[in-house]
Design a protein around this motif. Structure first.
Motif, PDB file in Angstrom:
ATOM      1  N   VAL A 130       0.775  -1.333   0.168  1.00  0.00           N
ATOM      2  CA  VAL A 130      -0.024  -0.006   0.030  1.00  0.00           C
ATOM      3  C   VAL A 130       0.927   1.157   0.055  1.00  0.00           C
ATOM      4  N   ALA A 131       1.961   1.302   0.873  1.00  0.00           N
ATOM      5  CA  ALA A 131       2.858   2.434   0.963  1.00  0.00           C
ATOM      6  C   ALA A 131       3.502   2.452  -0.371  1.00  0.00           C
ATOM      7  N   LYS A 132       4.097   1.484  -0.770  1.00  0.00           N
ATOM      8  CA  LYS A 132       4.700   1.443  -2.267  1.00  0.00           C
ATOM      9  C   LYS A 132       3.805   1.864  -3.471  1.00  0.00           C
ATOM     10  N   GLY A 133       2.531   1.444  -3.301  1.00  0.00           N
ATOM     11  CA  GLY A 133       1.657   1.689  -4.418  1.00  0.00           C
ATOM     12  C   GLY A 133       1.286   3.595  -4.331  1.00  0.00           C
ATOM     13  N   THR A 134       1.283   3.832  -3.008  1.00  0.00           N
ATOM     14  CA  THR A 134       1.065   5.332  -2.953  1.00  0.00           C
ATOM     15  C   THR A 134       2.171   6.008  -3.417  1.00  0.00           C
ATOM     16  N   LEU A 135       3.348   5.786  -2.995  1.00  0.00           N
ATOM     17  CA  LEU A 135       4.459   6.473  -3.437  1.00  0.00           C
ATOM     18  C   LEU A 135       4.623   6.434  -5.058  1.00  0.00           C
ATOM     19  N   CYS A 136       4.023   5.382  -5.820  1.00  0.00           N
ATOM     20  CA  CYS A 136       3.973   5.287  -7.202  1.00  0.00           C
ATOM     21  C   CYS A 136       3.111   6.184  -7.803  1.00  0.00           C
ATOM     22  N   ILE A 137       1.964   6.051  -7.207  1.00  0.00           N
ATOM     23  CA  ILE A 137       0.907   6.913  -7.643  1.00  0.00           C
ATOM     24  C   ILE A 137       1.241   8.736  -7.814  1.00  0.00           C
ATOM     25  N   LEU A 138       1.877   8.875  -6.610  1.00  0.00           N
ATOM     26  CA  LEU A 138       2.242  10.384  -6.586  1.00  0.00           C
ATOM     27  C   LEU A 138       3.377  10.790  -7.502  1.00  0.00           C
ATOM     28  N   PHE A 139       4.353   9.793  -7.768  1.00  0.00           N
ATOM     29  CA  PHE A 139       5.345   9.910  -8.694  1.00  0.00           C
ATOM     30  C   PHE A 139       4.805  10.056 -10.135  1.00  0.00           C
ATOM     31  N   ILE A 140       3.760   9.150 -10.469  1.00  0.00           N
ATOM     32  CA  ILE A 140       3.264   9.294 -11.952  1.00  0.00           C
ATOM     33  C   ILE A 140       2.359  10.543 -11.992  1.00  0.00           C
ATOM     34  N   MET A 141       1.553  11.040 -10.786  1.00  0.00           N
ATOM     35  CA  MET A 141       1.237  12.363 -10.830  1.00  0.00           C
ATOM     36  C   MET A 141       2.112  13.382 -11.116  1.00  0.00           C
ATOM     37  N   SER A 142       3.081  13.449 -10.336  1.00  0.00           N
ATOM     38  CA  SER A 142       4.086  14.593 -10.544  1.00  0.00           C
ATOM     39  C   SER A 142       5.116  14.520 -12.117  1.00  0.00           C
ATOM     40  N   LEU A 143       5.227  13.330 -12.385  1.00  0.00           N
ATOM     41  CA  LEU A 143       5.741  13.184 -13.678  1.00  0.00           C
ATOM     42  C   LEU A 143       4.749  13.633 -14.649  1.00  0.00           C
ATOM     43  N   GLY A 144       3.613  13.423 -14.766  1.00  0.00           N
ATOM     44  CA  GLY A 144       2.635  13.897 -15.961  1.00  0.00           C
ATOM     45  C   GLY A 144       2.250  15.233 -15.733  1.00  0.00           C
ATOM     46  N   SER A 145       2.298  15.785 -14.417  1.00  0.00           N
ATOM     47  CA  SER A 145       2.090  17.401 -14.184  1.00  0.00           C
ATOM     48  C   SER A 145       3.242  18.082 -14.968  1.00  0.00           C
ATOM     49  N   TRP A 146       4.402  17.605 -14.491  1.00  0.00           N
ATOM     50  CA  TRP A 146       5.484  18.386 -15.177  1.00  0.00           C
ATOM     51  C   TRP A 146       5.605  18.135 -16.555  1.00  0.00           C
ATOM     52  N   TYR A 147       5.340  17.255 -17.275  1.00  0.00           N
ATOM     53  CA  TYR A 147       5.354  16.945 -18.827  1.00  0.00           C
ATOM     54  C   TYR A 147       4.264  17.774 -19.526  1.00  0.00           C
ATOM     55  N   ILE A 148       2.992  17.928 -18.732  1.00  0.00           N
ATOM     56  CA  ILE A 148       2.120  18.867 -19.329  1.00  0.00           C
ATOM     57  C   ILE A 148       2.474  20.117 -19.205  1.00  0.00           C
ATOM     58  N   LEU A 149       3.074  20.380 -18.133  1.00  0.00           N
ATOM     59  CA  LEU A 149       3.541  21.940 -17.917  1.00  0.00           C
ATOM     60  C   LEU A 149       4.448  22.256 -19.215  1.00  0.00           C
ATOM     61  N   ILE A 150       5.519  21.411 -19.340  1.00  0.00           N
ATOM     62  CA  ILE A 150       6.642  21.870 -20.323  1.00  0.00           C
ATOM     63  C   ILE A 150       5.978  21.817 -21.902  1.00  0.00           C
TER      64      ILE A 150
END
Length: 282
Positions: A78-98
Motif C-alpha cells: 500500500v505504501a509503495k503503491g501510494t508512492l508510485c501514484i504520487l510519482f506518476i502524478m508528478s511526472l505527468g504534471s511536469w510533462y504537461i506543463l512543459i
C-alpha cells in the motif's frame, strides 16, 4: 661629694647606654625574619606549568533509520503503491506543463508572423502559403478559404454562405482552443487529489506504526516519534506534487486566454476578408 657625684654620673651614663642598645638589639631579630621571608619565595619559585593540549571534539555520525529510502524499503504494497501514484502524478504534471508552455509560445510566435505578413498579399491562397505548415493560423485560414470556395451539398445549400463560412471558421478556432486545453484537466485533478493521496499514505503509515508498537509493547518516544514522523513524509510528498500542478494550471489558463484572443482576432479579420472578397466577386 666628689666621689658621690662621679659615681652618679657614671651610673647615669651606663643607664643611657643600656637604654640606647635595646632598640638595636630589637631591630636585629626583626630584620632576620624579613630577610628569610624575602629569600623564601626566591627559593620556592614553582616551575611554569606545561600547556594543556586542547581537547579535540569528535562528531559522531548517527545514521538516520527513517526517511524516503527506509519508507520504500520497509513499506508494504500500500505504501509503495501510494508512492508510485504520487510519482506518476508528478511526472505527468511536469510533462504537461512543459509541453503546453512550448505550444503556447509557439502559437504566440505564429500570431506575430501572421499579423506581420498575412494580410499584405493580393490573394488569400498566396497569403495562406506564407504561414508555417501545420500552424494553427494556417489551419484556420485554409478552413475558411475552403468553406468559401466549396459551398455545395444537399444539406449545406440550405445555409447561406456567410453563416457557413462563419461556422467553419468558428469550428477551426474551437479546435485550436481544445488543443490548447488538452491536459489542463489532468493538472486540475492532480492539484485537488494529490494532498489526499499523500494523507492516505500518512494515515496508513501511522496505523502500521501504532500496530507495531502495540505488538512490541514498547511506547517510548523513539518508538513512537520515528515511525510517525516517517509516515508524515507521504503528506509532504503529496503537497509537493499538488502545488506545482495548481500553479501551473492557473498560469496556463491565463496564458491560453491571451493566446486565444490573438487567434480570435485573426479569425475575425479572416472572416471579414472572405466576405469582402465574395462581395467583390459579385
Amino acid at each position: 661629694m666628689y666621689l658621690g657625684k662621679s659615681f652618679f654620673s657614671r651610673l647615669f651614663l651606663v643607664l643611657m647606654m643600656a637604654v640606647g642598645s635595646v632598640p638595636a638589639l630589637a631591630q636585629e631579630p626583626a630584620s632576620a625574619p624579613a630577610a628569610t621571608a624575602t629569600a623564601a619565595p626566591a627559593e620556592t619559585t614553582a616551575p611554569a606549568a606545561a600547556p594543556v593540549p586542547a581537547a579535540t571534539t569528535t562528531k559522531e555520525s548517527v545514521d538516520n533509520p527513517y526517511g524516503i529510502k527506509a519508507l520504500w524499503a520497509q513499506g508494504d504494497f500500500v505504501a509503495k503503491g501510494t508512492l508510485c501514484i504520487l510519482f506518476i502524478m508528478s511526472l505527468g504534471s511536469w510533462y504537461i506543463l512543459i509541453t503546453k508552455l512550448y505550444e503556447s509560445m509557439k502559437i504566440s510566435g505564429e500570431s506575430k508572423a501572421a499579423r506581420r505578413g498575412f494580410f499584405k498579399h493580393a490573394s488569400l491562397g498566396d497569403a495562406a502559403k506564407t504561414l508555417k505548415q501545420g500552424s494553427a493560423f494556417r489551419f484556420i485560414a485554409e478552413t475558411g478559404i475552403e468553406a468559401g470556395d466549396h459551398h455545395e451539398g444537399a444539406l449545406t445549400e440550405h445555409i447561406d454562405r456567410n453563416t457557413w463560412v462563419t461556422m467553419s471558421v468558428q469550428r477551426s478556432v474551437d479546435d485550436v482552443q481544445s488543443r490548447l486545453q488538452d491536459g489542463l484537466a489532468f493538472l486540475a485533478t492532480v492539484g485537488s487529489t494529490a494532498p489526499f493521496v499523500g494523507l492516505f499514505g500518512t494515515v496508513w503509515g501511522i496505523y502500521n506504526a501504532l500496530t507495531a508498537i502495540g505488538i512490541a509493547g514498547q511506547a517510548s518516544i523513539d518508538k513512537v516519534a520515528g515511525p510517525v514522523g516517517e509516515a508524515l513524509i507521504m503528506t509532504a510528498i503529496g503537497l509537493a506534487v499538488a502545488v506545482p500542478a495548481v500553479l501551473g494550471y492557473n498560469w496556463l489558463v491565463r496564458r491560453n486566454k491571451v493566446t486565444m484572443e490573438s487567434v480570435r482576432s485573426f479569425s475575425a479579420d479572416l472572416h471579414g476578408v472572405l466576405m469582402g472578397a465574395r462581395a467583390a466577386a459579385r
